[in-house]
Scaffold this motif. Structure first.
Motif, PDB file in Angstrom:
ATOM      1  N   ALA A 224       4.168  31.191   4.400  1.00 51.36           N
ATOM      2  CA  ALA A 224       3.445  29.923   4.550  1.00 51.36           C
ATOM      3  C   ALA A 224       1.971  30.178   4.883  1.00 51.36           C
ATOM      4  CB  ALA A 224       4.096  29.070   5.637  1.00 51.36           C
TER       5      ALA A 224
ATOM      6  N   LEU B 202       7.317  24.959   3.872  1.00 54.00           N
ATOM      7  CA  LEU B 202       6.656  23.654   3.961  1.00 54.00           C
ATOM      8  C   LEU B 202       7.507  22.624   4.696  1.00 54.00           C
ATOM      9  CD1 LEU B 202       5.243  23.530   0.316  1.00 54.00           C
ATOM     10  CD2 LEU B 202       3.844  23.399   2.388  1.00 54.00           C
TER      11      LEU B 202
ATOM     12  N   THR C 166       1.232  19.529  -2.888  1.00 54.81           N
ATOM     13  CA  THR C 166       1.058  19.594  -1.431  1.00 54.81           C
ATOM     14  C   THR C 166      -0.192  18.833  -0.975  1.00 54.81           C
ATOM     15  OG1 THR C 166      -0.207  21.660  -1.525  1.00 54.81           O
ATOM     16  CG2 THR C 166       2.195  21.859  -1.338  1.00 54.81           C
TER      17      THR C 166
END
Length: 359
Positions: A77, A195, A282
């Motif tokens: 991430a 996420l 995103t």
């Protein structure tokens, strides 16, 4: 890599860079000479490569204990959010297969020009041999020969462009591409988990994912300070996977903190970068990163690149998890096939193609 033939495009004469190199041309043809603002400075080509780019141990994601999985997912991430580029070790792709793919690619580029030109890339298209993303007679050219093929779904393939030589080339591409597809699917699973989403969210959303392969060959150049191997751009994919041939010099650079940063790749690692599709989904939390390639005076460089993207039928927009009062919606809803068409019918120019999706 939507097939978008544009018969009216006039691209002018395009010199084959390998032939220029063979002829030991001291003078670089004008179409390859970049404007002063675009040229790589000596500091850019000679500066030490970055050692800070994140490295992900894929085996910890797939075979680790719960603590290792959590730790490596957090690392992934961070890599996606802070860099947009990362290397993957222990990726489960057979190293012998990677060597065979590298050997086959190099053998193809070493064929006589007339043999390679049987698979010539038509103007306005991105499959075949030659230079992609050229749309005018005065456009600056990259110091690179490309050979690209659509892989999946089957309808994007052009059978006439799959070479007969080297004899095992097509079979190798098939096997290699199946392995790369698994890598992309697995990475997207852990990117989703990082996420805070369900692991299969991207697989479900993408439908029958589009996959393509492109081999880039950069011969040595007597004046690497005047040319670019590949123009600055971000990728229109969701994920891009790059394998660099062993012994290749440092050539890939990414734009980080407004500075071109050379990347030193670990032997047998795969280099992954986030594409425009993930940036949109995103809502800009993960960003596609501008990158380019520079040439080398004495050494050639070969890379094998896999692009993985949603089906052309899919409608894309920022996911609701990434839109709120603080993070307003930055991108409109659009059809991915339309975006792909837009991407491959424009020259490589930084992140300009992403303007298509911006509100």
């Amino acid at each position: 890599m939507a097939p978008v033939p544009i018969s009216s495009i006039k691209v002018g004469h395009i010199d084959d860079v390998q032939e220029l190199r063979k002829n030991r041309t001291k003078t670089i043809p004008e179409r390859f000479v970049r404007d002063m603002s675009e040229r790589p400075t000596p500091a850019m080509t000679l500066s030490p490569p970055s050692s800070g780019m994140p490295v992900i141990d894929f085996s910890k994601l797939t075979k680790g204990n719960s603590e290792q999985i959590q730790s490596e997912t957090l690392k992934l991430a961070y890599a996606c959010e802070s860099w947009g580029f990362f290397q993957v070790l222990n990726h489960e792709v057979d190293l012998t297969l990677m060597e065979i793919m590298e050997k086959s690619s190099r053998e193809f580029f070493m064929l006589p020009l007339e043999e390679k030109q049987k698979y010539q890339m038509a103007p306005g298209t991105v499959q075949g041999y030659g230079q992609a993303f050229v749309f005018s007679e005065d456009q600056k050219l990259d110091w690179c020969n490309m050979f690209a093929l659509g892989i999946e779904p089957q309808f994007i393939r052009n059978p006439n462009l799959w070479p007969k030589k080297p004899a095992t080339f097509s079979e190798t591409v098939e096997v290699y591409s199946r392995e790369m597809r698994k890598v992309c699917q697995n990475l997207l699973k852990y990117i989703g988990l990082g996420l805070g989403l369900e692991g299969d969210v991207f697989e479900k959303m993408f439908g029958e994912a589009v996959q393509a392969i492109r081999m880039n060959y950069y011969p040595p150049c007597s004046r690497p300070d005047l040319v670019l191997g590949l123009s600055p751009h971000s990728d229109g994919s969701a994920l891009t996977v790059l394998q660099q041939a062993k012994g290749s010099p440092v050539g890939l650079q990414i734009l980080k903190d407004q500075t071109w940063l050379p990347l030193q790749l670990i032997p047998n690692a795969l280099l992954i970068n986030i594409g425009d599709t993930i940036e949109v989904l995103t809502n800009g939390k993960y960003k596609s990163v501008e990158h380019r390639a520079v040439a080398h005076k004495d050494k050639d460089r070969l890379s094998i690149v896999t692009f993985y993207a949603p089906s052309y039928e899919v409608e894309l927009s920022p996911m609701q998890e990434f839109v709120d009062e603080k993070n307003t919606c930055k991108y409109r809803r659009y059809n991915h096939g339309e975006y792909s068409k837009h991407y491959v019918t424009n020259k490589l120019q930084g992140k300009k193609t992403l303007d298509f999706a911006k509100i």
